[in-house]
Design an enzyme around this catalytic site. Structure first.
Site, PDB file in Angstrom:
ATOM      1  CB  CYS A   1      74.848  24.809  88.791  1.00  0.00           C
ATOM      2  SG  CYS A   1      76.153  25.060  87.609  1.00  0.00           S
TER       3      CYS A   1
ATOM      4  CG  ASP B   1      75.923  23.794  84.388  1.00  0.00           C
ATOM      5  OD1 ASP B   1      74.992  22.981  84.431  1.00  0.00           O
ATOM      6  OD2 ASP B   1      75.770  25.014  84.458  1.00  0.00           O
TER       7      ASP B   1
ATOM      8  CB  CYS C   1      79.734  30.100  85.286  1.00  0.00           C
ATOM      9  SG  CYS C   1      78.158  30.353  86.069  1.00  0.00           S
TER      10      CYS C   1
ATOM     11  CB  CYS D   1      74.343  29.041  82.681  1.00  0.00           C
ATOM     12  SG  CYS D   1      75.884  29.744  83.297  1.00  0.00           S
TER      13      CYS D   1
HETATM   14  S1  FES Z   1      75.118  28.540  86.604  1.00  0.00           S
HETATM   15 FE1  FES Z   1      75.501  26.576  85.945  1.00  0.00          FE
HETATM   16  S2  FES Z   1      77.351  26.854  84.821  1.00  0.00           S
HETATM   17 FE2  FES Z   1      76.718  28.817  85.232  1.00  0.00          FE
END
Ligand code: FES
Lengths: 125, 394
Positions: free
Chosen positions: A33, A35, A102, A58
């Site tokens: 994603c 991050d 994550c 997130c």
């Molecule tokens: S969905 Fe992006 S870090 Fe959790």
């Protein structure tokens, strides 16, 4: 969708920040994603004395980051290396299916920071 | 705890007037509209009145309205029904890259089954160019399907012009007006539309009801077969209370649209400008002014992630939505924001507030008071932000 524990760590994350002159720093990006997490370690002898993190992600990413810092503080490097993403998720009372990835962020960053510490040690020798 | 609902593009509360009209048709006038007896007749009569109310709001004839289970089914009926009806005539369909999934997925399904699909790009404000549509038209094009206003960034599309093009080429033109209905004027003749999707729960009506406008003379193959209700276009006993609620909601929308829009534009601009004034590194997504829905605010707040923003707002009772990858089950950022050319990282920090009838200035003040604190907290935690701060201070 998140457990109370997750929400607690999201709202009051432990050990947020950075360490100047850290002995080991690890940063990873989540391929899924996009991050990012960065973790800093202060290591004395074999023991993780202090740890801080910064995360762009997130709620689950922030909570697992926070939880992993709590779990490694005071541990030896070898003990820290044993911590898996699953263990972090479990410590938070579980994560929703779609959020399991994550927790990789936190465990991977930790492993990378330890690697970085070991590289630094080798360079010193 | 204080609760501020700013997610009206997801759904709206049912207007109390609508709810009270519906109630009677659950408990007293519960007849099946297809029945001959008095119970059936009174239900049938109310059903037809609702059809007129929906038709009036969009400038159509009641006979051109087919009730469905919602916007998604109406989109499916329009696209699949047209493809099936015209498959011997041609196999080419045109749509845009910012459509709702109910349209995109349906078109992609057809593509997998032998149809050709052209997906038109949008500009950086999320607006389709009429030129691009014109260029995409081929001799075998049978359908153009484009939304009236986008659900995420509120961009209003040049529907009348595209409709004119479609007409000139004898192509069926479908428009998803789920987000625009009740917010800006929708008129099937002025917009040159053949098929138009509308939904009840976005305009203070109940969930589970929608309709497809089918222009007289346009042929559609049904998706659902059975008792032949809805002029054989959609079988199944009608959801009478829901449809009656939808009709009432349309009537109210017609009465209140101008006033609602005026009020919401004021709140929208207050919120948008307030965010820009109070928070650094913010980008507005979508057009400004006339080309934007009266109730849509969409901003990207850099160096923070959308789901974290939503969770933090939710803890203060504020409901919003985000196009962040982390909020979607698929972990892909919003296809609308990406389609507008936003890079992943900026799509990530996107935040949508969609206003409604009941929102007040005071509620906007509350958001403007809380949001900067949330952003500041998340930025302190963000490894992206400290790089920015550092490079600024060197
Ligand atoms: S969905 Fe992006 S870090 Fe959790």
């Amino acid at each position: 969708m998140y457990t109370e524990k997750v929400m607690d760590h999201f709202t009051n994350p432990r050990n947020v920040g950075e360490l100047e002159n850290a002995d080991g720093v690890g940063e990873v990006g989540n391929a899924k994603c996009g991050d990012i997490m960065r973790i800093y370690l202060d290591i004395e002898g074999d023991i993780i004395k202090d740890v801080k993190f910064k995360t762009f992600g997130c709620g689950a990413a922030v909570a697992t980051s926070s939880m992993v810092t709590e779990m490694v503080k005071g541990k030896t490097i070898d003990e820290a290396l044993e911590i898996s993403n699953k263990a972090v998720a479990e410590a938070l009372g579980g994560l929703p299916e779609s959020k399991m990835h994550c927790s990789n962020l936190a465990a991977d960053a930790l492993h990378k920071a330890i690697e970085n510490y070991r590289d630094n040690q080798q360079k010193k020798e | 705890m204080r609760r501020v609902y700013l997610d009206h593009s997801a759904t709206t509360p049912v207007d109390p007037e609508v709810a009270s009209v519906m109630m009677t048709y659950y408990t007293e006038k519960y007849g099946n509209p297809s029945s001959v007896h008095g119970f059936g007749r009174e239900a049938k009569q109310a059903l037809e009145q609702a059809r007129t109310q929906v038709a009036e709001l969009i400038g159509a004839n009641p006979k051109e309205i087919t009730f469905t289970s919602g916007g998604t089914e109406a989109d499916n009926l329009a696209i699949l029904g047209t493809a099936e009806a015209l498959r011997t005539k041609g196999k080419h369909i045109i749509t845009s890259c910012i459509e709702h999934h109910a349209v995109l997925e349906t078109c992609e399904h057809l593509e997998k089954n032998g149809f050709d699909l052209t997906v038109i790009p949008v500009d950086e404000e999320g607006v389709i160019s009429v030129d691009a549509v014109q260029k995409a038209i081929r001799p075998d094009t049978i359908l153009i399907t484009v939304m009236h206003a986008n659900n995420e960034v509120g961009s209003i599309q040049p529907i009348a012009e595209i409709g004119k093009l479609a007409k000139e080429h004898g192509i069926v033109f479908h428009v998803d007006a789920v987000q625009s209905l009740g917010k800006i004027p929708v008129n099937v003749d002025e917009m040159n539309v053949d098929l138009l999707t509308v939904s009840s729960h976005k305009i203070y009506g109940p969930k589970g009801v929608g309709a497809l406008y089918i222009r007289k003379g346009v042929r559609i193959v049904p998706l659902v077969y059975g008792g032949g209700q809805e002029r054989k276009r959609r079988s199944g006993t009608e959801n009478t209370p829901g449809i009656i609620g939808f009709g009432k909601a349309c009537e109210l929308a017609g009465q209140r649209m101008a006033e609602d829009a005026q009020k919401q534009i004021k709140l929208r601009d207050k919120l948008m400008n307030g965010i820009l004034d109070r928070i650094e590194f913010v980008k507005v997504n979508g057009p400004l002014g006339e080309k934007r829905l009266p109730n849509n605010v969409n901003v990207s707040i850099r160096y923070v992630e959308g789901e974290s923003l939503l969770l933090s707002l939710d803890m203060l009772g504020i409901a919003a939505s985000s196009g962040s990858a982390c909020t979607s089950g698929s972990l892909d950022p919003s296809h609308v924001l990406l389609g507008m050319g936003l890079i992943h990282e900026i799509a990530h920090g996107s935040l949508r507030f969609s206003l409604g009838r009941q929102n007040t200035e005071e509620e906007i003040d509350y958001v403007l008071e809380q949001l900067p604190k949330i952003v500041e907290r998340l930025r302190m935690m963000s490894p992206l932000y400290d790089q920015v701060v550092r490079s600024n201070h060197v």
